[in-house]
Design an enzyme around this catalytic site. Structure first.
Site, PDB file in Angstrom:
ATOM      1  N   LYS A 191       1.183 -28.880 108.081  1.00 21.37           N
ATOM      2  CA  LYS A 191       2.211 -29.428 108.977  1.00 21.37           C
ATOM      3  C   LYS A 191       2.827 -28.289 109.754  1.00 21.37           C
ATOM      4  CE  LYS A 191       3.922 -33.592 109.675  1.00 21.37           C
ATOM      5  NZ  LYS A 191       3.275 -34.861 109.329  1.00 21.37           N
ATOM      6  N   ALA A 219       5.968 -44.967 115.725  1.00 21.69           N
ATOM      7  CA  ALA A 219       5.636 -45.805 114.562  1.00 21.69           C
ATOM      8  C   ALA A 219       6.443 -47.106 114.571  1.00 21.69           C
ATOM      9  CB  ALA A 219       5.863 -45.030 113.272  1.00 21.69           C
ATOM     10  N   GLY A 220       7.750 -46.993 114.776  1.00 24.32           N
ATOM     11  CA  GLY A 220       8.638 -48.158 114.692  1.00 24.32           C
ATOM     12  C   GLY A 220       8.357 -49.195 115.766  1.00 24.32           C
ATOM     13  N   TYR A 221       8.205 -48.742 117.021  1.00 20.56           N
ATOM     14  CA  TYR A 221       7.954 -49.713 118.086  1.00 20.56           C
ATOM     15  C   TYR A 221       6.646 -50.467 117.827  1.00 20.56           C
ATOM     16  CZ  TYR A 221       5.578 -51.530 122.091  1.00 20.56           C
ATOM     17  OH  TYR A 221       4.823 -52.352 122.885  1.00 20.56           O
ATOM     18  N   GLY A 235      14.042 -47.300 112.980  1.00 18.34           N
ATOM     19  CA  GLY A 235      13.373 -46.304 113.834  1.00 18.34           C
ATOM     20  C   GLY A 235      12.582 -47.022 114.903  1.00 18.34           C
ATOM     21  N   TYR A 236      12.695 -46.542 116.159  1.00 24.78           N
ATOM     22  CA  TYR A 236      11.956 -47.217 117.234  1.00 24.78           C
ATOM     23  C   TYR A 236      11.202 -46.195 118.075  1.00 24.78           C
ATOM     24  CZ  TYR A 236      11.158 -51.776 119.374  1.00 24.78           C
ATOM     25  OH  TYR A 236      10.600 -52.962 119.782  1.00 24.78           O
ATOM     26  N   GLY A 237      10.610 -45.216 117.400  1.00 21.24           N
ATOM     27  CA  GLY A 237       9.725 -44.263 118.069  1.00 21.24           C
ATOM     28  C   GLY A 237       8.319 -44.831 118.065  1.00 21.24           C
TER      29      GLY A 237
HETATM   30  N1  GLU Z   1       1.987 -36.748 111.934  1.00 17.55           N
HETATM   31  C1  GLU Z   1       1.162 -37.805 111.443  1.00 17.55           C
HETATM   32  C2  GLU Z   1       1.312 -37.946 109.938  1.00 17.55           C
HETATM   33  O1  GLU Z   1       2.325 -37.580 109.387  1.00 17.55           O
HETATM   34  C3  GLU Z   1      -0.287 -37.682 111.905  1.00 17.55           C
HETATM   35  C4  GLU Z   1      -0.997 -36.445 111.457  1.00 17.55           C
HETATM   36  C5  GLU Z   1      -2.359 -36.256 112.110  1.00 17.55           C
HETATM   37  O2  GLU Z   1      -2.780 -37.118 112.856  1.00 17.55           O
HETATM   38  O3  GLU Z   1      -2.973 -35.216 111.850  1.00 17.55           O
HETATM   39  O4  GLU Z   1       0.481 -38.500 109.266  1.00 17.55           O
END
Ligand code: GLU
Length: 415
Positions: free
Chosen positions: A105, A221-223, A217-219
């Site tokens: 990450k 993922a949320g939307y 949350g409406y980013g």
């Molecule tokens: N950030 C997303 C996650 O937490 C996607 C990670 C990715 O596609 O490598 O799973």
């Protein structure tokens, strides 16, 4: 109460799993800490002429099963421990979905909402200039996360390609379609989550056509979670929220109209014909399905006893603390744990990498079918493991994932 440290939460979850699996203490020791991490300082010329120095991180948690993979988050509250936790969860996520990838990450402490496009582009390019030796299509492949998007991925891929002296589309996923992106990546996190919810609903006898849903949350993922709830399964969305607050409607919300309102005003708040609701109250609504789709540690020992949802589908990473987990389990709430429920994003990211290497691109139908298969198989492996060990779904997800990473380490002769 002191703010919970997400990495301590991740380590506690692993420690619990180690007990359940009676994990070799050497394996446990290796898996408790990241393999490698890079801290960088990024001096950026701001639009007013000043130079501001931003802190950035990339943590590669474990690469026993393949090159590491995971998003980059731009957030004012980012910390190295958040990035460590997210990198650990990516390791378990990729293993659980049986992707040939490890976990990583990245993050930069910044507030993209207060930055111009030019400043964001310079920051994205500077990040790659600092970490390029550390990443690569067969080493470590970043992607979007909270407050980063396809445009940012395009700048980053471009910067890496310039340094490499050739196009390297496979170094980053979540790119726009015109530069090696995959169809179906935009809604993949939410779509994968809904394939899991569909299976959970079958298991606990909930008719999705009659189900009510609340989304925190409406980013990205949320939307899409709200949109697909309605378009795929005909559920009723009764509440959604963002950082500024939430909205409630007994009759149900139109996710598209709410999105347009947010694009115009900067928030879902004040959407016509709705009642205001706080983020805290949204979590405690009497709904069939609650979808936390924002940040970590929102379901805690304090509010877990008040959760009335039958299913909690974690599209966010780390929304539930270990204490809250125990309470939800005792109260019979069906939890679809984060690194199972939100794994659709990285799964389609993996498909994107494969298409980049292959130089041949699949259509949407193919992506959806492959995603559905991956999510469904992973869900049933977790469900069966939870029955086999008599543990909750998160512990079962850990058991499946950790076993796979441990096996790879053993075969490679690391332990
Ligand atoms: N950030 C997303 C996650 O937490 C996607 C990670 C990715 O596609 O490598 O799973």
């Amino acid at each position: 109460m002191a703010k919970l440290n997400p990495f301590e939460v991740a380590q506690r979850q692993l420690d619990e799993c180690a007990k359940i699996l009676k994990l070799d203490s050497n394996v446990h020791g290796i898996l408790r800490v990241p393999m490698r991490e890079l801290h960088v300082s990024l001096p950026i010329r701001m639009d007013d002429g000043s130079v501001k120095v931003f802190q950035g991180f990339r943590v590669q948690y474990n690469d026993a099963r393949g090159p590491t993979k995971g998003g980059i988050r731009f957030h004012p509250d980012e910390t190295i421990d958040t990035v460590r936790a997210l990198a650990a969860w990516m390791t378990w996520k990729c293993a659980l979905l049986d992707l040939p990838l490890g976990g990583a990450k990245g993050g930069v402490i910044c507030n993209p909402k207060q930055m111009s496009q030019g400043e964001l582009e310079r920051l994205s390019r500077a990040y790659i200039q600092s970490v390029w030796r550390f990443i690569g299509p067969d080493k470590d492949i970043p992607a979007p996360d909270v407050y980063t998007n396809p445009q940012i991925m395009a700048w980053m891929m471009d910067e890496y390609s310039k340094i490499a002296g050739k196009n390297q589309f496979g170094v980053i996923t979540g790119k726009p379609l015109g530069v090696g992106g995959s169809v179906g990546r935009g809604d993949a996190t939410a779509r994968g989550g809904w394939y899991v919810i569909r299976e959970v609903a079958k298991e606990c006898g909930i008719d999705l056509k009659k189900a009510t849903v609340a989304v925190q949350g409406y980013g990205n993922a949320g939307y899409y979670a709200a949109h697909l709830a309605k378009s795929l399964f005909g559920c009723k969305i009764v509440a959604v929220s963002d950082t500024k607050g939430g909205i409630f409607s007994k009759e149900g919300l139109d996710p598209e109209a709410v999105r347009e309102h947010k694009a115009k005003t900067g928030s879902v708040v004040n959407f016509p014909n709705t009642k205001p609701i706080s983020n805290e109250k949204l979590l405690e609504l009497e709904v069939d399905i609650l979808i936390p789709a924002a940040l970590e540690n929102v379901i805690t020992a304090k509010n877990a006893p008040n959760i009335k949802a039958k299913i909690v589908a974690e599209l966010a990473n780390g929304p539930t603390t270990p204490e809250a987990d125990g309470i939800l389990y005792k109260n019979g709430v069906h939890v679809a744990p984060d690194f199972l429920c939100n794994a659709g994003g990285v799964t389609v990211s993996y498909f994107e990498m494969v298409q980049n290497f292959y130089m041949y691109y699949w259509d949407e139908k193919e992506i959806h079918e492959r995603l559905d298969k991956k999510m469904t198989v992973a869900y049933h492996s977790v469900l069966n493991t939870s029955k086999e060990y008599n543990v909750n779904m998160r512990q079962a997800a850990y058991a499946v994932a950790v076993k796979r990473v441990a096996e790879a380490m053993k075969i490679r002769g690391w332990i």
